[in-house]
Structures are given as structure tokens and as C-alpha cells.
Design a protein around this motif. Structure first.
Motif, PDB file in Angstrom:
ATOM      1  N   ALA A   1     110.687  54.956  23.356  1.00 52.97           N
ATOM      2  CA  ALA A   1     109.243  55.146  23.515  1.00 52.97           C
ATOM      3  C   ALA A   1     108.505  54.761  22.237  1.00 52.97           C
ATOM      4  CB  ALA A   1     108.935  56.594  23.897  1.00 52.97           C
TER       5      ALA A   1
ATOM      6  N   ILE B   1     104.455  52.764  29.817  1.00 52.83           N
ATOM      7  CA  ILE B   1     103.855  52.679  28.483  1.00 52.83           C
ATOM      8  C   ILE B   1     103.086  51.368  28.358  1.00 52.83           C
ATOM      9  CG2 ILE B   1     104.367  52.388  26.014  1.00 52.83           C
ATOM     10  CD1 ILE B   1     106.631  54.490  26.428  1.00 52.83           C
TER      11      ILE B   1
ATOM     12  N   HIS C   1     105.746  51.888  22.052  1.00 52.98           N
ATOM     13  CA  HIS C   1     104.378  52.159  21.593  1.00 52.98           C
ATOM     14  C   HIS C   1     104.017  51.282  20.390  1.00 52.98           C
ATOM     15  CE1 HIS C   1     102.528  55.216  24.051  1.00 52.98           C
ATOM     16  NE2 HIS C   1     103.730  55.687  24.252  1.00 52.98           N
TER      17      HIS C   1
END
Length: 171
Positions: free
Chosen positions: A65, A25, A69
């Protein structure tokens, strides 16, 4: 002191299991390897700080996640310079392909990472989460959008990626 030790062990286990996803990511938002490592550290710190707020309403993978992000978006918003380019980390496991296959795969991976980084933020988020294997419904929950909006953004991201990956329109 014992409570902190248990928390440290739990955090280490999460990083061991989900660290590669968090690094990917970070890599989808930052091309410069040195700055990317700093972003990875920022993401880990953000995860460490956010873990007490996880209520178990979503899978831990999705929670991590989303934190990653959000931290990466903050990073991007602070970067005023043009995107910098560099290859993805070559520590990705392989089945020992031929040197030719490795070069082709590395080139494709680098071009895809560059293309994802070139997407507008609204398209980059769902695209990179899709590449991590999340469904549109999962992504919608992570980004606070409805599933239809995510599907539309994914369709636009795919079209833009096709254009970026094949600038001459060759198949």
C-alpha cells in the motif's frame, strides 16, 4: 533463470492476493479509466522493483500500500490538468442487489470516490488508506507521520467528505 521464475511466481501470488487493493488505491487517485489502468501498471512495476527492498519490518500488505500510494502521489504531481471524473470500476463483487439498490450504491460509491479525489493530498492519503481498512497507527508508519497527525488529518478528511457528500447540508 530459476531464481527469476520463483520471483515471478511470488509476485504473481502477491498480485492475486493484493491486486484489488492496489487497483482501488489507483482508483482513489485517478478517475479516467484509461489513465487509471496505466497508473495500475505503474504501481505494479513499482511494486516489482520495490519487493527486493522489503525487509519484513512491516506486513507485506502495508508495504504494498505504501509503494502504491507513493507511486500514485508521483502520478498526481505530474498531472497538471484538472481532475477528470468517471465512475468506479463496476467489477466490485456484489450479492445481486435489486437494480434500484445497485444504482443507489453505485451513485454513493461514485460520489465518495469523487469526494476522496477532491480532498487535498495530505487528507486524501489517510482517507483512502482508512477506506482500505488500515488503522491510524498503520497509516502513520506508511506515511512517515506520527499517529496523532494522522488522527487529525482523518478528522479533517471526514469533515471535508461530509461537506462534499452533502453540499446542501442535508442529512
Amino acid at each position: 533463470m530459476a531464481e527469476r521464475s520463483v520471483r515471478d511466481q511470488g509476485f504473481e501470488a502477491l498480485v492475486a492476493e493484493h491486486g484489488p487493493m492496489l487497483r482501488r488505491i489507483a482508483g482513489s487517485y485517478e478517475a479516467n479509466p484509461e489513465v487509471r489502468r496505466e497508473l495500475e501498471q505503474d504501481i505494479l512495476l513499482a511494486v516489482w522493483r520495490a519487493l527486493p527492498s522489503w525487509r519484513g519490518e512491516a506486513p507485506i500488505r502495508a508495504f504494498l500500500a505504501r509503494v502504491a500510494h507513493n507511486r500514485a502521489v508521483t502520478h498526481v504531481s505530474r498531472e497538471a490538468a484538472a481532475p477528470r471524473r468517471s465512475p468506479l470500476d463496476e467489477a466490485i463483487p456484489s450479492d445481486d442487489p435489486s437494480p434500484h439498490d445497485r444504482v443507489e450504491a453505485d451513485d454513493l460509491r461514485e460520489r465518495l470516490a469523487d469526494a476522496v479525489r477532491a480532498l487535498p493530498l495530505a487528507l486524501r492519503q489517510p482517507a483512502s488508506l482508512t477506506l482500505e481498512g488500515f488503522s491510524p497507527a498503520d497509516i502513520a508508519g506508511m506515511l512517515g507521520l506520527n499517529a496523532n497527525t494522522v488522527s487529525i488529518r482523518l478528522t479533517r478528511a471526514r469533515a471535508e467528505l461530509r461537506t462534499l457528500m452533502n453540499p446542501e447540508g442535508q442529512p
